[in-house]
Design a protein around this motif. Structure first.
Motif, short mmCIF file in Angstrom:
data_model
loop_
_atom_site.label_atom_id
_atom_site.label_comp_id
_atom_site.label_asym_id
_atom_site.label_seq_id
_atom_site.Cartn_x
_atom_site.Cartn_y
_atom_site.Cartn_z
N PRO A 213 -43.33 -7.32 -27.60
CA PRO A 213 -42.91 -7.10 -26.21
C PRO A 213 -41.69 -6.19 -26.13
O PRO A 213 -40.83 -6.22 -27.02
CB PRO A 213 -42.58 -8.51 -25.71
CG PRO A 213 -43.37 -9.43 -26.59
CD PRO A 213 -43.41 -8.75 -27.94
N ALA A 214 -41.61 -5.40 -25.08
CA ALA A 214 -40.53 -4.42 -24.95
C ALA A 214 -39.16 -5.07 -24.99
O ALA A 214 -38.20 -4.51 -25.54
CB ALA A 214 -40.70 -3.65 -23.65
N GLU A 215 -39.04 -6.29 -24.44
CA GLU A 215 -37.74 -6.95 -24.41
C GLU A 215 -37.28 -7.43 -25.79
O GLU A 215 -36.12 -7.83 -25.96
CB GLU A 215 -37.76 -8.14 -23.44
CG GLU A 215 -38.75 -9.23 -23.77
CD GLU A 215 -40.13 -9.00 -23.17
OE1 GLU A 215 -40.93 -9.95 -23.13
OE2 GLU A 215 -40.39 -7.85 -22.73
N GLN A 216 -38.18 -7.38 -26.76
CA GLN A 216 -37.82 -7.79 -28.11
C GLN A 216 -37.59 -6.59 -29.03
O GLN A 216 -37.47 -6.76 -30.24
CB GLN A 216 -38.92 -8.69 -28.69
CG GLN A 216 -39.09 -10.00 -27.95
CD GLN A 216 -40.17 -10.87 -28.57
OE1 GLN A 216 -40.61 -10.64 -29.70
NE2 GLN A 216 -40.61 -11.89 -27.83
N LEU A 217 -37.54 -5.41 -28.47
CA LEU A 217 -37.28 -4.22 -29.25
C LEU A 217 -35.79 -3.87 -29.23
O LEU A 217 -35.07 -4.28 -28.32
CB LEU A 217 -38.09 -3.04 -28.71
CG LEU A 217 -39.61 -3.17 -28.76
CD1 LEU A 217 -40.26 -2.00 -28.04
CD2 LEU A 217 -40.09 -3.25 -30.20
N GLY A 218 -35.35 -3.10 -30.20
CA GLY A 218 -33.96 -2.67 -30.22
C GLY A 218 -33.20 -3.27 -31.39
O GLY A 218 -33.64 -4.24 -32.02
#
Length: 213
Positions: free
Chosen positions: A192-197
């Motif tokens: 999920p995008a919120e778990q990237l970075g």
């Protein structure tokens, strides 16, 4: 070299020109293509003709309109190519046009000017001054095209997943690095995008905030 390593289709200027010509938006004469490239271009044309009707340009239409139409067509073709998959795209502002595609790896290759001059001299049989002039002209054109069409700076590092300096690294090494980056990014496609970075999943910094640099 990367396309050969992957066994993928190389999508360079000639495919864009051929498809654009078939869509009726460019007066450029398509170059000679081998059977593999021609077949890929035919499939691209079929993929784009349903949602992008041909535009017939009048000879009296100014260059700016023609450039805008061509840019629009190029973007449509690039997106269709991504949907088809397994392509290596060279340039065409794809780092901007395809910026939102998580299944695309964006790579920038750089090298010191002196080494680029030597490379162009060997590749095109030019002298030092002519090679340097050609490099600077092409760099300026690339910068201006992306600036005018998208209001972006093509040297912005955030447009790319990886930037490779070939001042020391040779091209086969660059291909290996790109392949490794592809594998690493592919593993993140289902995340999920919120778990990237860089911060996700890391523990709190053990020191004081003042120790951060």
């Amino acid at each position: 070299m990367l396309a050969i390593h992957l066994g993928w289709t190389l999508m360079d200027a000639q495919i864009i020109q051929l498809v654009a010509q078939k869509l009726g938006i460019s007066r450029a004469i398509a170059q000679t293509h081998d059977e593999h490239v021609e077949g890929f271009a035919e499939r691209l044309f079929e993929a784009t003709q349903y949602f992008m009707p041909p535009v017939v340009l009048n000879e009296a239409i100014g260059p700016s309109i023609n450039d805008l139409t061509y840019s629009h067509a190029s973007g449509q073709v690039l997106r269709a190519a991504v949907d088809m998959g397994q392509v290596v795209i060279v340039g065409r502002a794809s780092q901007v046009v395809l910026a939102s595609y998580r299944n695309v790896l964006h790579v920038r290759i750089v090298a010191p000017l002196k080494q680029r001059i030597v490379y162009v001299m060997q590749r095109e049989g030019l002298d030092v001054k002519a090679a340097e002039a050609r490099i600077k002209q092409k760099d300026h054109q690339r910068h201006q095209n992306i600036k005018e069409q998208f209001n972006k700076d093509n040297s912005d590092a955030h447009l790319y997943d990886i930037i490779i300096n070939t001042g020391i690294l040779d091209l086969p090494s660059a291909v290996e690095l790109i392949f490794l980056a592809m594998v690493c990014k592919a593993r993140k496609l289902s995340v999920p995008a919120e778990q990237l970075g860089p911060a996700f999943g890391l523990p709190r910094y053990p020191g004081r905030p003042g120790d951060l640099h």
